[in-house]
Scaffold this motif. Structure first.
Motif: not given
Length: 201
Positions: A104, A127, A148-150, A153, A156, A161, A179, A184, A190
């Protein structure tokens, strides 16, 4: 407090092993990812600073004026400070590689240091949110980045992203984006991706 102005935790590793900088999210501190970093790279030097900006009592690495609206002059200040900070420790501990992991807000300052200074050999951006078009155009060839991300999210957004990953790839970095279906929060997938990505160091 160090001369550079960060409260931190440090575990000195073996000479000629990597240094891993771990950076917390908003409201976290130097403890958030310190033990995780030690488990990831047992022989590395682990450096975990606490953000030097307070947002209603929550520690951050640079100021913002609203959700997703950055104080760009303070981001520039923080980028210069963080780059000098990690470089000094890397030199002191004769690090073989400079690695970074941030979540973050920690991912955001890490991403901007990578974009502006290029000092990291590999970086894990968990994120991240870079809600502007970076101007730096120096090459990032040879750098490895895991994002790495949602997919859902709210902090973000996926499109932002994807734009960051594309920017880094366009400058020559080797980028992998992982993903998960959530928001978040950090998902187990991840953690597995991070372990695999940094395991080679």
């Amino acid at each position: 407090m160090t001369e550079t102005g960060y409260v931190h935790r440090l575990r000195a590793g073996a000479p000629d092993k990597p240094i891993l900088l771990v950076l917390h999210g908003t409201g976290g501190d130097e403890n958030q990812f310190f033990d995780f970093g030690r488990r990831l790279l047992p022989e590395a030097t682990i450096l975990s600073p606490r953000g030097d900006v307070s947002e209603y009592g929550a520690a951050r690495f640079f100021r913002r004026t609203g959700e997703g609206v950055y104080d760009m002059s303070d981001l520039s200040r923080a980028t210069e400070k963080m780059a000098a900070y990690v470089k000094a420790f890397a030199d002191e501990y004769r690090a073989s590689h400079i690695l970074g992991l941030g979540f973050s807000n920690g991912a955001n300052i890490l991403a901007n240091v990578l974009i502006e200074k290029g000092i990291f050999d590999a970086a894990v951006l968990m994120h991240p949110l870079i809600p502007f078009q970076p101007q730096a155009r120096s090459t990032l060839t040879g750098r490895k980045v895991l994002v790495t991300a949602g997919q859902r999210d709210p902090i973000a957004p996926a499109a932002v992203t994807q734009a960051l990953s594309a920017h880094l790839e366009g400058r020559g970095a080797e980028v992998r984006t992982v993903w998960h279906a959530g928001g978040h929060e950090i998902a187990p997938s991840e953690i597995n991706a991070v372990s695999g990505f940094l395991g080679g160091y």
